[in-house]
Design a protein around this motif. Structure first.
Motif, mmCIF file in Angstrom:
data_model
loop_
_atom_site.group_PDB
_atom_site.id
_atom_site.type_symbol
_atom_site.label_atom_id
_atom_site.label_comp_id
_atom_site.label_asym_id
_atom_site.label_seq_id
_atom_site.Cartn_x
_atom_site.Cartn_y
_atom_site.Cartn_z
ATOM 1 N N ALA A 1 -3.881 0.334 -0.013
ATOM 2 C CA ALA A 1 -3.717 -0.252 1.175
ATOM 3 C C ALA A 1 -2.317 -0.441 1.911
ATOM 4 C CB ALA A 1 -4.283 -1.669 1.262
ATOM 5 N N GLU A 2 -1.426 -0.890 1.011
ATOM 6 C CA GLU A 2 0.080 -0.925 1.128
ATOM 7 C C GLU A 2 0.783 0.368 1.631
ATOM 8 O OE1 GLU A 2 2.297 -3.267 -1.890
ATOM 9 O OE2 GLU A 2 0.904 -4.906 -1.497
ATOM 10 N N GLY A 3 0.228 1.617 0.944
ATOM 11 C CA GLY A 3 0.806 2.703 1.319
ATOM 12 C C GLY A 3 0.339 3.078 2.533
ATOM 13 N N PRO B 1 20.509 7.065 0.197
ATOM 14 C CA PRO B 1 19.461 6.453 0.972
ATOM 15 C C PRO B 1 18.337 7.570 1.161
ATOM 16 C CG PRO B 1 21.264 6.952 2.404
ATOM 17 C CD PRO B 1 21.650 7.206 0.806
ATOM 18 N N GLN B 2 17.126 7.172 1.099
ATOM 19 C CA GLN B 2 15.916 7.987 1.164
ATOM 20 C C GLN B 2 14.512 7.185 1.363
ATOM 21 O OE1 GLN B 2 15.456 10.152 -2.448
ATOM 22 N NE2 GLN B 2 15.501 8.173 -3.927
ATOM 23 N N THR B 3 13.747 7.730 2.060
ATOM 24 C CA THR B 3 12.267 7.585 2.125
ATOM 25 C C THR B 3 11.338 8.403 1.026
ATOM 26 O OG1 THR B 3 12.702 6.929 4.339
ATOM 27 C CG2 THR B 3 10.112 7.052 3.495
ATOM 28 N N LEU B 4 10.737 7.953 0.616
ATOM 29 C CA LEU B 4 9.959 8.968 -0.499
ATOM 30 C C LEU B 4 8.322 8.391 -0.233
ATOM 31 C CD1 LEU B 4 11.471 7.747 -4.067
ATOM 32 C CD2 LEU B 4 11.832 10.025 -2.627
ATOM 33 N N LEU B 5 7.616 9.621 0.219
ATOM 34 C CA LEU B 5 6.224 9.589 0.247
ATOM 35 C C LEU B 5 5.546 10.396 -0.712
ATOM 36 C CD1 LEU B 5 7.621 9.948 3.846
ATOM 37 C CD2 LEU B 5 5.576 8.384 3.571
ATOM 38 N N TYR B 6 4.492 9.892 -1.361
ATOM 39 C CA TYR B 6 3.549 10.762 -2.189
ATOM 40 C C TYR B 6 2.259 10.522 -1.912
ATOM 41 C CZ TYR B 6 8.097 11.064 -4.889
ATOM 42 O OH TYR B 6 9.420 11.270 -5.173
ATOM 43 N N SER B 7 1.559 11.644 -1.737
ATOM 44 C CA SER B 7 0.148 11.455 -1.199
ATOM 45 C C SER B 7 -0.894 12.318 -1.929
ATOM 46 C CB SER B 7 0.285 12.070 0.212
ATOM 47 O OG SER B 7 -0.938 12.036 1.013
ATOM 48 N N VAL C 1 6.276 5.341 -0.990
ATOM 49 C CA VAL C 1 5.118 4.995 -0.229
ATOM 50 C C VAL C 1 4.057 5.900 -0.640
ATOM 51 C CG1 VAL C 1 3.987 5.190 2.095
ATOM 52 C CG2 VAL C 1 6.379 4.776 1.931
ATOM 53 N N LEU C 2 2.929 5.508 -1.540
ATOM 54 C CA LEU C 2 2.097 6.132 -2.270
ATOM 55 C C LEU C 2 0.631 5.929 -1.602
ATOM 56 C CD1 LEU C 2 1.027 7.615 -4.750
ATOM 57 C CD2 LEU C 2 1.241 5.505 -6.020
ATOM 58 N N SER D 1 1.221 4.859 7.862
ATOM 59 C CA SER D 1 0.630 5.143 9.203
ATOM 60 C C SER D 1 1.991 4.628 10.032
ATOM 61 C CB SER D 1 -0.280 4.219 9.218
ATOM 62 O OG SER D 1 -1.454 4.493 8.621
ATOM 63 N N GLU D 2 2.558 3.720 9.727
ATOM 64 C CA GLU D 2 3.873 3.263 10.633
ATOM 65 C C GLU D 2 4.783 4.413 10.907
ATOM 66 O OE1 GLU D 2 7.171 -0.053 10.206
ATOM 67 O OE2 GLU D 2 5.082 -0.635 9.258
ATOM 68 N N ILE D 3 5.103 5.107 10.083
ATOM 69 C CA ILE D 3 6.008 6.189 10.323
ATOM 70 C C ILE D 3 5.219 7.589 10.991
ATOM 71 C CG2 ILE D 3 7.757 7.992 9.253
ATOM 72 C CD1 ILE D 3 7.602 6.125 6.611
ATOM 73 N N ALA D 4 4.073 7.707 10.555
ATOM 74 C CA ALA D 4 3.339 8.618 11.132
ATOM 75 C C ALA D 4 2.981 8.584 12.700
ATOM 76 C CB ALA D 4 2.008 8.852 10.349
ATOM 77 N N GLU D 5 2.703 7.201 12.782
ATOM 78 C CA GLU D 5 2.431 6.897 14.275
ATOM 79 C C GLU D 5 3.515 7.181 15.149
ATOM 80 O OE1 GLU D 5 -0.295 5.985 15.756
ATOM 81 O OE2 GLU D 5 0.651 5.499 17.638
ATOM 82 N N LYS D 6 4.956 6.756 14.875
ATOM 83 C CA LYS D 6 6.182 6.849 15.587
ATOM 84 C C LYS D 6 6.465 8.279 15.749
ATOM 85 C CE LYS D 6 10.836 5.598 14.349
ATOM 86 N NZ LYS D 6 10.857 6.339 13.263
#
Ligand code: TYM
Length: 352
Positions: free
Chosen positions: A326-328, A35-41, A79-80, A333-338
């Protein structure tokens, strides 16, 4: 569950170093059963630490996004997003700037080498620090913010990013200690040391880079088959005449000159074969055949990437790229805000 974060600067289409050092790992990690969250920026704020042309930067940002998709990053699995679309990165960078001292940043080598290039100096010459751009100096703090903002555990990067990751770990530890919390996990670099790709030209060869003035020193993942052949043909090897070598034993990669070893490394990255299996097939022959086969291996590897990139860049797909971004942006933003509001609370600057 693990959190994976990585970034790439939008300073041009990615090259083989970016691909084998980082992007290929980004893709691989998508298939982990964990289980993981992937974020690529795509990190536009980092690109601004060097002079940029606004029009070209915009184009490069789109090309970088398209490249990441073309190599196989799936925006449904990861999350791209564009870093500059999520202002929390810059805000956390400020908070971290307040926790790091100049002495620590002076020990980083990135700003020094970039400044040496800007000032046209040799590697050993002292740079004129008064000309040092403040953003460039504090670049690693922004990078630490990228990573810590998502409470990242794993960072797939090339070897050259290790020192930046080390700072992120130190800052995580420092905040945890000072704030008496275990909020930040210590982010771990995930690197493949065998995959440091060197420039095709220059002596001694440096790492393959997007900023080197000679375009023939790197192979972009969108290069045509002809251009790949040309660049590999003119790649620096050495003046050893392989046919004249008396020693019959097969050398190790480390025994070869950097330029030749680099060709074997690239071939190995493209085919998945070990260099120790490749070298015996070419050793004691002139470099022509090796070069022809390396060029072919590269082309076989990147032809589908190039085709996908070209498809994504067609005008009718512009909407798709904007939609991915836009989806990324929304998911990041949701994770970052929290997370950022928790960090601000730890520091005592939460909303009252
Ligand atoms: P950047 O844009 O220079 O490079 C993107 C990725 O490619 C790797 N790389 C290489 N790997 C092997 N051989 C090479 N010749 C080579 N050249 C580049 C880099 O190690 C990197 O993984 N500071 C980062 C971007 C960044 C970032 C982050 C990375 C910003 N924030 C947070 C990870 C986490 C950079 O300039 O990468």
């Amino acid at each position: 569950p693990r959190v994976v974060f990585s970034g790439i600067q939008p300073t041009g289409v990615p090259h083989l170093g970016n691909y084998f050092g980082a992007l290929s790992q980004w893709v691989e990690m998508q298939n982990s059963p964990e289980p993981q969250t992937l974020l690529y920026s795509v990190v536009g704020l980092h690109a601004l630490t060097m002079p940029q042309d606004a029009k070209k930067l915009r184009e490069d940002r789109l090309n970088t996004l398209a490249s990441i998709l073309a190599v196989g990053v799936d925006p449904k699995k990861a999350v791209l997003f564009f870093q500059e679309d999520v202002p929390h990165h810059a805000e956390l960078a400020w908070l971290l700037n307040c926790m790091v001292n100049i002495g620590r940043l002076k020990r980083m080598t990135t700003w020094k080498s970039k400044l040496q290039i800007q000032q046209n100096l040799d590697v050993d010459t002292e740079v004129d620090e008064s000309g040092l751009n403040l953003g460039l100096f504090t670049y690693p703090v922004l990078q630490a913010a990228d990573v810590l903002l998502y409470r990242t555990t794993h960072v797939p990067v090339g070897e050259d990013q290790r020192q930046h990751l080390e700072l992120a770990r130190e800052l995580a530890q420092k905040v945890n200690r000072v704030m008496k919390t275990d909020f930040f996990p210590l982010p771990m670099a995930v690197t493949n040391p065998a995959k440091r790709i060197l420039a095709l030209r220059g002596s001694p060869p440096k790492k393959m880079s997007k900023s080197a003035p000679d375009e023939r020193s790197r192979i972009m993942i969108t290069d045509s088959s002809e251009y790949i052949q040309h660049k590999i043909k003119t790649a620096v090897t050495d003046s050893v005449d392989p046919e004249a070598i008396a020693d019959e034993s097969v050398p190790n990669l480390a025994d070869l000159s950097p330029g030749v070893a680099n060709l074997y490394t690239i071939m190995s990255c493209c085919t998945g074969e070990d260099t120790s299996d490749i070298i015996p097939r070419y050793y004691r022959q002139r470099y022509g055949r090796l070069k022809a086969d390396v060029a072919e291996a590269i082309n076989a590897k990147i032809a589908p990437i190039r085709a996908e990139f070209e498809r994504l860049k067609r005008p009718e797909n512009a909407g798709y790229l904007t939609q991915v971004a836009a989806e990324g942006r929304e998911r990041a933003s949701e994770i970052a805000e929290k997370n950022l509001s928790q960090i601000k609370a730890l520091l005592g600057i939460q909303r009252i």
